[in-house]
Design a protein around this motif. Structure first.
Motif, PDB file in Angstrom:
ATOM      1  N   GLY A 275       0.815  -1.216   0.000  1.00  0.00           N
ATOM      2  CA  GLY A 275       0.000   0.000   0.000  1.00  0.00           C
ATOM      3  C   GLY A 275       0.843   1.257   0.000  1.00  0.00           C
ATOM      4  O   GLY A 275       0.607   2.186  -0.779  1.00  0.00           O
ATOM      5  N   GLY A 276       1.848   1.300   0.878  1.00  0.00           N
ATOM      6  CA  GLY A 276       2.744   2.459   0.928  1.00  0.00           C
ATOM      7  C   GLY A 276       3.464   2.653  -0.398  1.00  0.00           C
ATOM      8  O   GLY A 276       3.608   3.778  -0.900  1.00  0.00           O
ATOM      9  N   PHE A 277       3.880   1.544  -0.985  1.00  0.00           N
ATOM     10  CA  PHE A 277       4.576   1.575  -2.278  1.00  0.00           C
ATOM     11  C   PHE A 277       3.647   2.127  -3.366  1.00  0.00           C
ATOM     12  O   PHE A 277       4.055   2.955  -4.198  1.00  0.00           O
ATOM     13  N   SER A 278       2.393   1.699  -3.330  1.00  0.00           N
ATOM     14  CA  SER A 278       1.401   2.171  -4.317  1.00  0.00           C
ATOM     15  C   SER A 278       1.160   3.669  -4.185  1.00  0.00           C
ATOM     16  O   SER A 278       1.054   4.389  -5.195  1.00  0.00           O
ATOM     17  N   ALA A 279       1.077   4.156  -2.933  1.00  0.00           N
ATOM     18  CA  ALA A 279       0.886   5.593  -2.702  1.00  0.00           C
ATOM     19  C   ALA A 279       2.067   6.375  -3.273  1.00  0.00           C
ATOM     20  O   ALA A 279       1.890   7.425  -3.906  1.00  0.00           O
ATOM     21  N   ALA A 280       3.283   5.847  -3.079  1.00  0.00           N
ATOM     22  CA  ALA A 280       4.488   6.495  -3.609  1.00  0.00           C
ATOM     23  C   ALA A 280       4.450   6.554  -5.136  1.00  0.00           C
ATOM     24  O   ALA A 280       4.785   7.580  -5.738  1.00  0.00           O
ATOM     25  N   MET A 281       4.017   5.465  -5.758  1.00  0.00           N
ATOM     26  CA  MET A 281       3.930   5.430  -7.216  1.00  0.00           C
ATOM     27  C   MET A 281       2.929   6.465  -7.727  1.00  0.00           C
ATOM     28  O   MET A 281       3.163   7.132  -8.744  1.00  0.00           O
TER      29      MET A 281
END
Length: 395
Positions: free
Chosen positions: A307-313
């Motif tokens: 989820g955190g990675f997706s927000a960063a993307m």
């Protein structure tokens, strides 16, 4: 003449002196408000790890977009709505954050939504789930990369909504639990919903609640399922010890973090739908995240890391499209309808409510001696177009 010059220069000096350092520097500040401590700290820490890994990946290791450095400011809301609200206000006003990501808990998110509107700055909600965040409490500054209650519920209904099935639900008595059950009940088309059991979020003894569930289900004909919606420390799967098999009662639930999925190991064959499990999605972004996580931590990335990675993307995709322009209106018009790559594949912010449309994963649990948790084996990737996620905001 000379004196006028001096006054003008003095005035100029004053404007330079009062112009804070951030305005002179080439930074884009991103606040991450999350449960670094509190009931959901295990989730919050994963989100922070994923966010930093994702920003690093999306910028090719430079942490720069268009010559501007990305700076993440961490804020611990401790899972407290009032604290989350004041921390977000401080991030926008004092820290001059261009946008914010978070929080972990739905109750905190609901308190933060009006702050984004007041400061006219974007809040990317990750991973708080309650439908109301992109529903009746939504405003145009809110985008969500995390899944919502309806995505959880509809995907789980796909797994267990069959004729002749009777379901009872066990959920936390909070925004996450109640929105989850409401959406789940609405998603059931063939199965019958017999009972809703809500318990305090910090419950550790599930005996009384389980007994009520058993009483409602035991005399029902056909297949009987207790569907669990739970977040945080308590282990509702303890209810298995009350000999549910004797009554022919099964358990179903969504995915979870790996430590919580240790309880799934004793439930081989259990079906549900997950937001993420590191072994399921096959794409370059997920491969990169899994490799980076193993390299740094010697463990696989977890549910909220994705989820955190997706927000960063989402953040970097938007900033690249605006050439580093952090003007809110520019970002909103860029992000509405925007697609971006994530460890789960492509996500798209729906124009109507800014909810990220994304795949969910219908799984069946397998007990594998190589893993401490029950392994969710993919039955079917439920694509966004297979789920009719209701638009619940009044735009």
């Amino acid at each position: 003449m000379h004196r006028r010059h001096l006054i003008a220069l003095a005035a100029l000096g004053a404007t330079v002196a009062t112009m804070p350092a951030w305005a002179q520097s080439n930074e884009i500040r991103i606040a991450h408000v999350y449960s670094k401590t509190g009931a959901l700290e295990a989730y919050g820490k994963q989100t922070q790890t994923g966010l930093m890994m994702g920003l690093n990946y999306a910028t090719g290791g430079t942490m720069m977009v268009n010559g501007k450095k990305l700076v993440v400011i961490e804020k611990d809301d401790q899972g407290k709505p009032d604290l989350g609200k004041s921390l977000l206000a401080a991030a926008y006003s004092d820290d001059k954050a261009a946008l914010a990501v978070g929080p972990t808990a739905s109750g905190v998110a609901l308190a933060m939504l009006p702050v984004a509107e007041e400061y006219k700055k974007i809040l990317i909600v990750e991973p708080a789930v309650a439908d109301s965040i992109t529903g009746d409490k939504w405003n145009k500054y809110i985008f969500r990369t995390g899944r919502n209650s309806s995505q959880d519920a509809i995907s789980n209904a796909v797994a267990i909504d069959k004729a002749g099935v009777t379901v009872a639900t066990l959920a936390q008595d909070n925004a996450f639990g109640r929105d989850g059950v409401k959406a789940f009940g609405a998603a059931l088309k063939k199965a019958k919903l017999a009972h809703e059991e809500y318990l305090p979020p910090a419950t550790t003894d599930f005996t009384a609640g389980a007994q009520r569930l058993i009483d409602k289900l035991k005399d029902q004909p056909g297949r009987k399922i207790i569907w669990i919606v739970w977040a945080g420390a308590g282990n509702p799967f303890k209810i298995v010890d009350l000999d549910l098999k004797r009554y022919g009662i099964e358990i179903a639930t969504g995915g979870n973090i790996l430590p919580a999925m240790a309880a799934y190991k004793s439930l081989p064959g259990m079906e549900g739908a997950a937001y993420y499990y590191f072994g399921i999605p096959k794409n370059p972004v997920n491969e990169a995240m899994v490799a980076a996580h193993y390299k740094e931590f010697k463990t696989p990335p977890d549910f909220f890391t994705a989820g955190g990675f997706s927000a960063a993307m989402a953040v970097v995709t938007a900033l690249k499209k605006t050439n580093g322009d952090t003007g809110t209106n520019k970002l909103i018009s860029t992000m509405e309808g925007m697609s971006f790559d994530t460890p789960k594949g492509k996500m798209t912010f729906r124009k109507e409510d800014h909810q990220a449309m994304q795949s969910m994963y219908h799984f069946k649990i397998k007990a594998d001696p190589a893993f401490a948790w029950g392994v969710p084996e993919l039955v079917h990737e439920i694509k966004p177009e297979e789920m009719d996620i209701p638009i619940k905001n009044k735009r």
